[in-house]
Scaffold this motif. Structure first.
Motif, mmCIF file in Angstrom:
data_model
loop_
_atom_site.group_PDB
_atom_site.id
_atom_site.type_symbol
_atom_site.label_atom_id
_atom_site.label_comp_id
_atom_site.label_asym_id
_atom_site.label_seq_id
_atom_site.Cartn_x
_atom_site.Cartn_y
_atom_site.Cartn_z
ATOM 1 N N ILE A 68 5.382 37.495 17.681
ATOM 2 C CA ILE A 68 5.942 38.552 17.102
ATOM 3 C C ILE A 68 4.993 39.321 15.893
ATOM 4 O O ILE A 68 5.171 40.480 15.684
ATOM 5 C CB ILE A 68 7.379 38.119 16.357
ATOM 6 N N THR A 71 2.860 41.649 17.838
ATOM 7 C CA THR A 71 3.479 42.723 18.808
ATOM 8 C C THR A 71 3.379 44.223 18.302
ATOM 9 O O THR A 71 2.905 44.921 19.116
ATOM 10 C CB THR A 71 4.955 42.598 18.780
ATOM 11 N N THR A 92 9.638 40.311 23.164
ATOM 12 C CA THR A 92 9.389 39.355 22.075
ATOM 13 C C THR A 92 11.047 39.065 21.744
ATOM 14 O O THR A 92 11.956 39.885 21.946
ATOM 15 C CB THR A 92 8.888 40.161 20.811
ATOM 16 N N VAL A 94 12.303 39.209 18.568
ATOM 17 C CA VAL A 94 12.827 40.158 17.590
ATOM 18 C C VAL A 94 12.732 41.556 18.158
ATOM 19 O O VAL A 94 11.550 41.935 18.666
ATOM 20 C CB VAL A 94 12.009 39.991 16.324
ATOM 21 N N HIS A 116 14.449 40.678 25.952
ATOM 22 C CA HIS A 116 14.346 39.642 25.509
ATOM 23 C C HIS A 116 14.821 38.456 26.587
ATOM 24 O O HIS A 116 16.038 38.450 26.519
ATOM 25 C CB HIS A 116 15.239 39.552 24.162
ATOM 26 N N ASP A 167 19.146 41.864 16.879
ATOM 27 C CA ASP A 167 18.516 41.061 15.617
ATOM 28 C C ASP A 167 19.385 40.090 14.796
ATOM 29 O O ASP A 167 19.248 38.912 14.363
ATOM 30 C CB ASP A 167 17.397 41.778 14.886
ATOM 31 N N SER A 226 7.662 32.088 14.524
ATOM 32 C CA SER A 226 7.708 33.483 14.818
ATOM 33 C C SER A 226 9.111 33.886 14.793
ATOM 34 O O SER A 226 9.396 34.915 14.341
ATOM 35 C CB SER A 226 6.780 33.957 15.808
ATOM 36 N N ASN A 230 12.507 36.918 12.101
ATOM 37 C CA ASN A 230 13.687 37.895 12.047
ATOM 38 C C ASN A 230 14.057 38.242 10.982
ATOM 39 O O ASN A 230 14.782 37.033 10.030
ATOM 40 C CB ASN A 230 14.714 37.092 12.951
#
Length: 295
Positions: A68, A71, A92, A94, A116, A167, A226, A230
């Motif tokens: 993350i 990214t 990813t 998030v 996701h 999220d 990671s 979030n």
């Protein structure tokens, strides 16, 4: 001519899973990773993108599968070099930051799609798994239906969510769940508790719980750290700690009525506790049957 896909981070665990998947689906697959694992690409039966930028320019799909915290940087580097009609996609856990970055840096004519996969790289197939897709209005028109149809053809369940809502939900579904399990593992270490010896005395519920703790602890710490990034997870973790301390204080001071009151209030909010009991009973019965077979 086969659709070409470049997986940035394709030599990692998740990236390798998607490399195998898209290869099996007939895509022309290339992978790139910062560690330059050419041998792994060969083992996967896919091309290694020695010239990363050229591969980005030529690919129909660029899939970002890195940690993350890397990214957005990878998106910012790759997006401007993609050609019209192509798709920039990330996998990813998030979504708000990556989707905003893809929308910002993708040139006109390049579509973007957040994804996701709600499963880990140990899963052998898509059937029965959930994938969340986070499209961008006006920037996902062609490829959303293509990717959704592809995943659904293999038995995956697809959910469409706004990136911010994703999220918010994942702050509980993933971040809180993992945080709780890792906290239990850390407490067992702090207590110097003999987990293996405890298995002689365990109930099925304890066995299921302790195996899930072990499952999380067995996996990549970088990935699980990671997931805690979030931004919506900050308030969730704090609520968990606050309520844990409140319950702890009630028990320590002998306020068992307060403890019971909180439990009843939590049950009322939870809803469907009886159905949850029935579902968990089935899991417990299966665990007991497995014990009998093992003996």
């Amino acid at each position: 001519m086969a659709t070409s896909i470049l997986i940035l981070g394709g030599t990692g665990e998740t990236g390798s899973w998607f490399a195998r998947y898209f290869k099996e689906k007939g895509f022309d697959v290339a992978v790139w990773g910062p560690s330059g694992k050419v041998a792994l690409a060969e083992a996967l039966g896919v091309r290694y993108a020695h010239d990363k930028m050229k591969a980005i320019e030529e690919s129909d799909i660029v899939l970002v599968s890195v940690l993350i915290d890397k990214t957005i940087e990878v998106i910012q580097e790759a997006a401007p070099h993609m050609h019209a009609g192509s798709l920039l996609m990330d996998v990813t856990s998030v979504k708000s930051g990556p989707v905003k970055a893809m929308k910002k840096f993708a040139p006109k004519g390049v579509e973007v799609l957040g994804a996701h996969p709600m499963f880990g790289p140990t899963m052998p197939a898509l059937c029965g798994q959930t994938i969340i897709l986070t499209p961008v209005e006006g920037k996902s028109d062609k490829w959303l239906s293509v990717m959704r149809s592809l995943f659904e053809s293999d038995g995956a369940h697809i959910e469409i969510l706004d990136a911010d809502e994703h999220d918010e939900i994942m702050a509980v579904v993933q971040a809180l769940t993992h945080f709780a399990y890792i906290s239990i593992g850390a407490a067992l270490r702090a207590l110097d508790f003999d987990v293996e010896r405890s298995r002689k005395f365990m109930s099925p519920v304890y066995e299921i719980m302790i195996d899930f703790v072990g499952r999380i602890l067995e996996q990549n710490p970088e990935l699980y750290a990671s997931i805690q990034e979030n931004p919506k997870a900050v308030a969730v973790r704090q609520a968990f700690i606050t309520e844990s301390m409140r319950l702890c204080e009630m028990v320590n001071t002998g306020d068992l009525e307060g403890f019971k009151r909180i439990m009843r209030q939590a049950a009322e909010h939870y809803g469907g506790t009886h159905q949850a009991l029935e579902r968990s009973d089935r899991i417990i019965r299966n665990k007991i049957c497995d014990r009998v077979k093992d003996n």
